[in-house]
Design a protein around this motif. Structure first.
Motif, short mmCIF file in Angstrom:
data_model
loop_
_atom_site.label_atom_id
_atom_site.label_comp_id
_atom_site.label_asym_id
_atom_site.label_seq_id
_atom_site.Cartn_x
_atom_site.Cartn_y
_atom_site.Cartn_z
N LYS A 20 22.35 5.52 -20.69
CA LYS A 20 22.43 4.79 -21.67
C LYS A 20 20.60 4.25 -21.06
O LYS A 20 20.79 2.52 -21.92
N GLY A 21 20.54 4.31 -19.76
CA GLY A 21 18.64 3.66 -19.85
C GLY A 21 19.38 2.37 -19.06
O GLY A 21 18.09 1.80 -18.81
N TRP A 22 20.15 1.95 -18.02
CA TRP A 22 20.14 0.76 -17.34
C TRP A 22 19.63 1.57 -15.78
O TRP A 22 19.20 2.62 -15.70
N ILE A 64 22.43 -4.76 -8.36
CA ILE A 64 21.67 -5.85 -9.94
C ILE A 64 21.18 -4.51 -10.81
O ILE A 64 20.83 -3.68 -10.49
N VAL A 65 22.22 -4.09 -12.28
CA VAL A 65 21.14 -3.39 -12.82
C VAL A 65 20.94 -4.44 -14.12
O VAL A 65 21.41 -5.33 -14.45
N VAL A 66 19.95 -3.96 -14.76
CA VAL A 66 19.71 -4.18 -16.10
C VAL A 66 19.09 -3.05 -16.75
O VAL A 66 19.25 -1.96 -16.77
N ARG A 67 18.72 -3.45 -18.12
CA ARG A 67 18.77 -3.17 -19.44
C ARG A 67 17.05 -3.29 -20.23
O ARG A 67 16.94 -4.93 -20.46
N LEU A 68 15.79 -2.89 -19.65
CA LEU A 68 15.18 -2.99 -20.71
C LEU A 68 14.47 -2.68 -22.18
O LEU A 68 15.37 -1.86 -22.60
N LYS A 69 13.92 -4.14 -22.34
CA LYS A 69 13.42 -3.55 -23.92
C LYS A 69 13.50 -2.36 -24.51
O LYS A 69 12.13 -1.70 -23.88
N GLY A 70 13.35 -1.51 -25.63
CA GLY A 70 12.93 -0.02 -25.18
C GLY A 70 13.78 1.08 -24.29
O GLY A 70 12.69 1.82 -24.30
N ILE A 71 14.06 0.89 -23.77
CA ILE A 71 14.45 2.03 -22.34
C ILE A 71 15.64 1.92 -23.24
O ILE A 71 17.26 0.92 -23.13
N ALA A 72 16.78 3.41 -23.84
CA ALA A 72 17.65 3.46 -24.02
C ALA A 72 18.65 5.12 -23.95
O ALA A 72 19.41 5.64 -23.78
N ASP A 73 17.88 5.87 -22.62
CA ASP A 73 18.54 7.04 -21.99
C ASP A 73 17.57 7.23 -20.89
O ASP A 73 16.93 6.87 -20.70
N ARG A 74 19.21 7.56 -20.20
CA ARG A 74 18.59 8.27 -18.60
C ARG A 74 16.97 8.11 -18.91
O ARG A 74 16.84 8.62 -17.40
N GLU A 75 16.60 9.68 -19.56
CA GLU A 75 15.62 10.44 -18.81
C GLU A 75 14.06 9.28 -18.68
O GLU A 75 13.63 9.46 -17.84
N LEU A 76 14.54 8.65 -19.64
CA LEU A 76 13.32 7.72 -19.47
C LEU A 76 13.67 6.34 -18.99
O LEU A 76 12.19 6.37 -17.95
N SER A 78 14.58 6.54 -15.47
CA SER A 78 14.38 7.64 -14.16
C SER A 78 11.82 7.31 -14.12
O SER A 78 11.94 7.57 -13.42
N THR A 79 12.02 7.33 -15.02
CA THR A 79 10.22 7.00 -14.71
C THR A 79 9.67 6.11 -14.63
O THR A 79 9.08 5.75 -14.49
N TYR A 80 10.88 5.09 -14.79
CA TYR A 80 10.01 3.44 -14.50
C TYR A 80 10.55 3.95 -12.51
O TYR A 80 10.65 2.19 -12.30
N CYS A 81 11.73 4.38 -11.50
CA CYS A 81 12.03 4.10 -10.72
C CYS A 81 11.24 4.01 -9.53
O CYS A 81 9.44 4.91 -9.91
N GLY A 82 10.90 3.11 -8.68
CA GLY A 82 9.75 2.54 -7.63
C GLY A 82 8.50 1.92 -8.32
O GLY A 82 7.59 1.26 -7.42
N ALA A 83 9.32 1.38 -9.39
CA ALA A 83 8.40 0.34 -9.96
C ALA A 83 8.50 -1.07 -9.53
O ALA A 83 9.05 -1.23 -9.16
N GLU A 84 7.10 -1.74 -9.08
CA GLU A 84 7.85 -3.15 -8.25
C GLU A 84 7.17 -3.98 -9.56
O GLU A 84 7.12 -3.51 -10.65
N ILE A 85 8.43 -4.65 -9.49
CA ILE A 85 8.49 -5.74 -10.52
C ILE A 85 8.25 -7.01 -9.99
O ILE A 85 8.42 -8.03 -8.98
N ARG A 86 7.05 -7.95 -11.21
CA ARG A 86 6.27 -8.78 -10.59
C ARG A 86 6.14 -9.62 -11.65
O ARG A 86 6.93 -9.16 -13.26
N VAL A 87 6.22 -10.61 -11.68
CA VAL A 87 6.01 -11.94 -12.54
C VAL A 87 4.88 -13.24 -12.48
O VAL A 87 4.47 -12.96 -10.80
#
Length: 175
Positions: A20-22, A64-76, A78-87
């Motif tokens: 489900k995009g987690w 830790i698992v998260v759900r980001l706004k606008g990401i609701a499926d596994r395929e989408l 997966s395109t974010y895997c490897g991304a650094e999280i910055r604030v």
């Protein structure tokens, strides 16, 4: 781990979780769940900066698992895997005097108490018992060696001066 002067890296997306995009994230915060305190993320992936909003998150076993706004499926997801999280660094809580975030120690010049330049802090390593400064040589350093110096305030680390961009250590240059 390169840093933007207005942002700091607080984690990394490692893999998808479920259908489900987690996403699973590796948190650099202490405690690990601290990453969930920041709602507005900037994901850095392949030279791109992607604004992301944390919808929800939780501890799942050791991860830790998260759900980001606008990401609701596994395929989408997966395109974010490897991304650094910055604030933005302005969102980080203020620390007590004498405590520092890792990003504040990066690029500080390291000197012995005798005044010998050992180089510049390139990055830090978390070892479990204590953090370790990885000091790379510079043109001004006494030699061209890389040094691993334990980050032990009051024992090895004698002074941190952010305005002077200087860190003073009680450390034998032969180590």
């Amino acid at each position: 781990m390169t840093q933007n002067s207005q942002e700091t890296v607080i984690g990394r997306i490692t893999s998808v979780f479920g259908v489900k995009g987690w996403l699973k994230v590796y948190s650099y915060t202490d405690p690990k769940e601290g990453i969930l305190d920041y709602a507005n993320w900037v994901l850095s992936l392949d030279g791109k900066r992607i604004p992301a909003k944390l919808e929800e998150g939780r501890r799942q076993g050791r991860a830790i698992v998260v759900r980001l706004k606008g990401i609701a499926d596994r395929e989408l997801a997966s395109t974010y895997c490897g991304a650094e999280i910055r604030v933005p660094v302005t969102e980080l809580p203020e620390l007590p005097e004498g405590e520092y975030y890792w990003h504040q120690l990066l690029e500080l010049e390291v000197f012995t108490v005798e005044g010998d330049c050992l180089g510049r802090v390139d990055h830090l390593i978390e070892t479990g018992s204590n953090d370790v400064l990885v000091v790379q040589s510079t043109k001004a350093s006494i030699d061209q060696r890389e040094r691993l110096i334990p980050y032990l305030p009051g024992q090895v680390v004698q002074e941190v001066s952010l305005p002077e961009q200087k860190l003073t250590v009680d450390w034998d240059p032969e180590f």
